[in-house]
Design an enzyme around this catalytic site. Structure first.
Site, PDB file in Angstrom:
ATOM      1  N   LYS A 202       0.824  -1.114   0.159  1.00  0.00           N
ATOM      2  CA  LYS A 202       0.038  -0.026  -0.099  1.00  0.00           C
ATOM      3  C   LYS A 202       1.003   1.314   0.172  1.00  0.00           C
ATOM      4  O   LYS A 202       1.642   1.299   1.020  1.00  0.00           O
ATOM      5  CB  LYS A 202      -0.903   0.039   1.234  1.00  0.00           C
ATOM      6  CG  LYS A 202      -1.617   1.288   1.406  1.00  0.00           C
ATOM      7  CD  LYS A 202      -2.815   1.152   2.466  1.00  0.00           C
ATOM      8  CE  LYS A 202      -3.421   2.381   2.777  1.00  0.00           C
ATOM      9  NZ  LYS A 202      -4.666   2.355   3.754  1.00  0.00           N
TER      10      LYS A 202
ATOM     11  N   ARG B  43     -10.800  10.014   2.080  1.00  0.00           N
ATOM     12  CA  ARG B  43     -10.470  10.615   3.345  1.00  0.00           C
ATOM     13  C   ARG B  43     -11.705  11.487   3.541  1.00  0.00           C
ATOM     14  O   ARG B  43     -12.049  11.889   4.648  1.00  0.00           O
ATOM     15  CB  ARG B  43      -9.276  11.378   3.437  1.00  0.00           C
ATOM     16  CG  ARG B  43      -8.133  10.175   3.414  1.00  0.00           C
ATOM     17  CD  ARG B  43      -6.643  10.765   3.553  1.00  0.00           C
ATOM     18  NE  ARG B  43      -5.607   9.787   3.499  1.00  0.00           N
ATOM     19  CZ  ARG B  43      -4.266   9.878   3.234  1.00  0.00           C
ATOM     20  NH1 ARG B  43      -3.881  11.026   3.053  1.00  0.00           N
ATOM     21  NH2 ARG B  43      -3.544   8.921   3.002  1.00  0.00           N
TER      22      ARG B  43
ATOM     23  N   LYS C 110       1.479   9.956   5.503  1.00  0.00           N
ATOM     24  CA  LYS C 110       1.655   8.665   6.009  1.00  0.00           C
ATOM     25  C   LYS C 110       2.733   8.080   5.595  1.00  0.00           C
ATOM     26  O   LYS C 110       2.855   6.816   5.502  1.00  0.00           O
ATOM     27  CB  LYS C 110       0.286   7.945   5.696  1.00  0.00           C
ATOM     28  CG  LYS C 110      -1.107   8.464   6.187  1.00  0.00           C
ATOM     29  CD  LYS C 110      -2.443   7.468   5.916  1.00  0.00           C
ATOM     30  CE  LYS C 110      -3.573   7.942   6.588  1.00  0.00           C
ATOM     31  NZ  LYS C 110      -4.492   7.243   6.421  1.00  0.00           N
TER      32      LYS C 110
ATOM     33  N   GLU D  40       7.382  -6.786   1.133  1.00  0.00           N
ATOM     34  CA  GLU D  40       6.241  -6.545   1.876  1.00  0.00           C
ATOM     35  C   GLU D  40       5.247  -7.746   1.572  1.00  0.00           C
ATOM     36  O   GLU D  40       4.812  -8.233   2.480  1.00  0.00           O
ATOM     37  CB  GLU D  40       5.469  -5.371   1.363  1.00  0.00           C
ATOM     38  CG  GLU D  40       6.020  -3.990   1.912  1.00  0.00           C
ATOM     39  CD  GLU D  40       5.787  -3.886   3.446  1.00  0.00           C
ATOM     40  OE1 GLU D  40       5.238  -4.801   4.373  1.00  0.00           O
ATOM     41  OE2 GLU D  40       6.152  -2.649   4.002  1.00  0.00           O
TER      42      GLU D  40
ATOM     43  N   LYS E 217      -2.239  -1.539  -3.779  1.00  0.00           N
ATOM     44  CA  LYS E 217      -3.222  -0.434  -3.773  1.00  0.00           C
ATOM     45  C   LYS E 217      -2.187   0.685  -3.618  1.00  0.00           C
ATOM     46  O   LYS E 217      -1.093   0.730  -2.957  1.00  0.00           O
ATOM     47  CB  LYS E 217      -3.795  -0.565  -2.305  1.00  0.00           C
ATOM     48  CG  LYS E 217      -4.674   0.555  -2.129  1.00  0.00           C
ATOM     49  CD  LYS E 217      -5.236   0.447  -0.782  1.00  0.00           C
ATOM     50  CE  LYS E 217      -6.109   1.947  -0.326  1.00  0.00           C
ATOM     51  NZ  LYS E 217      -6.203   2.166   0.858  1.00  0.00           N
TER      52      LYS E 217
ATOM     53  N   SER F  12     -10.344   5.693  -4.254  1.00  0.00           N
ATOM     54  CA  SER F  12     -11.410   6.681  -4.345  1.00  0.00           C
ATOM     55  C   SER F  12     -10.834   7.558  -5.516  1.00  0.00           C
ATOM     56  O   SER F  12     -11.854   8.185  -6.404  1.00  0.00           O
ATOM     57  CB  SER F  12     -11.322   7.257  -3.107  1.00  0.00           C
ATOM     58  OG  SER F  12     -10.250   7.846  -2.557  1.00  0.00           O
TER      59      SER F  12
ATOM     60  N   TYR G 230     -15.574   1.012  -6.232  1.00  0.00           N
ATOM     61  CA  TYR G 230     -16.533   1.640  -5.918  1.00  0.00           C
ATOM     62  C   TYR G 230     -17.690   1.304  -6.910  1.00  0.00           C
ATOM     63  O   TYR G 230     -18.635   1.797  -6.998  1.00  0.00           O
ATOM     64  CB  TYR G 230     -16.217   3.284  -5.667  1.00  0.00           C
ATOM     65  CG  TYR G 230     -15.354   3.416  -4.363  1.00  0.00           C
ATOM     66  CD1 TYR G 230     -15.797   3.090  -3.197  1.00  0.00           C
ATOM     67  CD2 TYR G 230     -14.028   3.607  -4.733  1.00  0.00           C
ATOM     68  CE1 TYR G 230     -15.039   3.575  -2.264  1.00  0.00           C
ATOM     69  CE2 TYR G 230     -13.307   3.465  -3.514  1.00  0.00           C
ATOM     70  CZ  TYR G 230     -13.732   3.552  -2.334  1.00  0.00           C
ATOM     71  OH  TYR G 230     -12.860   3.697  -1.118  1.00  0.00           O
TER      72      TYR G 230
END
Ligand code: PBG
Length: 355
Positions: free
Chosen positions: A224, A234, A247, A263, A278, A304, A342
């Site tokens: 990610k 968000r 982040k 990872e 992602k 998103s 979505y």
């Protein structure tokens, strides 16, 4: 037309061109080889198609919010609403009836309930746990995927607890395992750690196994990235205004690919059943590498910002809505087994129309 002396197509033609001193003339095997022959009609195109998008590939990402009979639009994601927990099951059922096998839930937590330690995440009556119970009561066979991370619940918007400016890894794990346990107790069958803390997959696996939830699977957000494409999400869960800083001390640098392999390997080692990359569209190379390297059930999250770009352009008439299925098919071609999106309900309807 080609030189009649050149009679050995397709192999060796280029060499003969060279020997005949024809370098500079049309190279390759045209006109013998015409790629377009396999594209001349619908039947042949269907026969030679290498990948196919199906409703079986879709995980519907959906938002939940407090209240009754609520469907609250998300401004930066036209067409997306947040459902209150009494109507989410109905929406899930509609998706399931269309053939969508799974739903992934994300809560918009009342800002008054947010604290630095995100303790609302541990309330067995919180939005996500309530939504899980309602969905499982009405649509028991639908797979329910739940994010495990603290950002929807923290006053600072980070995925972990903080000490000054530092996001604490190990202290966060202690909360995450309890959050995962609560979700499993509520009936969630797929825990999806999305916070990028080190060691969380193993810690959650151990907790689930020790508490009788050995069949609850883990879909790990393994690679990610610290991406700008999460902006509308968000907004949707109300963390944008709250988030202090960024982040980048826990999510991955978009510059890196080898690191994603490490990872993924670690999450598999810790017990992940499924892995995820992602965002989606700017990271298709990672999807392909992950699938080829590990052969794991590999998922990709069309986030998103990708939704907003495509939907925004379609709404304005700048792009034809065909781009929606095209974007999803691209993930399949890159090697994904499924897509969190979505667009799932919309895409399921479109696929049904196509037959
Ligand atoms: C939270 C989480 C995020 C998304 C899914 N889970 C946002 C973030 O990491 O800030 C993003 C999804 C999207 O943009 O659609 N841990």
């Amino acid at each position: 037309m080609s030189d009649p002396k050149i009679v050995t197509p397709p192999f060796g033609r280029d060499i003969e061109y060279k020997e005949a001193g024809k370098v500079g003339e049309t190279p390759g095997r045209y006109p013998t080889i015409r790629m377009r022959r396999n594209r001349t009609g619908d039947g042949v195109r269907r026969l030679v198609a290498e990948n196919k998008l199906s409703v079986d590939d879709l995980i519907w990402t959906a938002f939940v919010v407090d209240g009754e009979n609520q469907r609250v639009p998300v401004d930066s994601m036209p067409g997306v609403v947040r459902y209150s927990t009494d109507v989410i099951a109905e929406a899930a059922n509609e998706a399931f009836e269309l053939g969508v096998p799974a739903i992934a839930l994300f809560p918009f937590t009342d800002p008054d309930k947010k604290t630095p330690d995100g303790r609302e995440s541990l309330d067995p009556e919180n939005l996500v746990c309530t939504a899980i119970r309602n969905i499982k009561a009405q649509v028991p066979d639908m797979m329910v995927v739940c994010d495990v991370a603290l950002d929807p619940y923290t006053s600072h918007g980070h995925d972990g607890v903080m000490d000054g400016e530092t996001i604490l890894n190990d202290e966060t794990l202690e909360i995450l395992v309890k959050q995962a346990f609560n979700q499993a107790e509520a009936g969630c069958d797929t825990i999806s750690p999305s916070d990028m803390m080190d060691g969380r997959v193993g810690a959650i696996r151990q907790t689930l196994d020790a508490t009788g939830y050995q069949d609850v699977r883990i879909m790990a957000y393994s690679a990610k990235y610290a991406s700008g494409f999460y902006g509308p999400f968000r907004d949707a869960i109300g963390t944008k205004a709250a988030l202090i800083g960024d982040k980048r001390t826990y999510q991955m640098d978009p510059a890196n690919s080898d690191e994603a392999m490490r990872e993924i390997a670690l999450d598999i080692d810790e017990g992940a059943d499924m892995v995820m990359v992602k965002p989606g569209m700017p990271y298709l190379d990672i999807v392909r590498r992950v699938k080829d390297t590990f052969g794991m059930p590999t998922f990709v999250y069309q986030v998103s910002g990708e939704y907003a770009m495509l939907k925004g352009a379609v709404e304005r008439g700048w792009l034809d809505e065909k781009v929606i299925l095209e974007s999803l098919l691209g993930f399949k071609r890159a090697g994904a087994d499924g897509v969190l999106t979505y667009f799932a309900v919309d895409a399921a309807k479109k696929l049904k129309q196509l037959g």
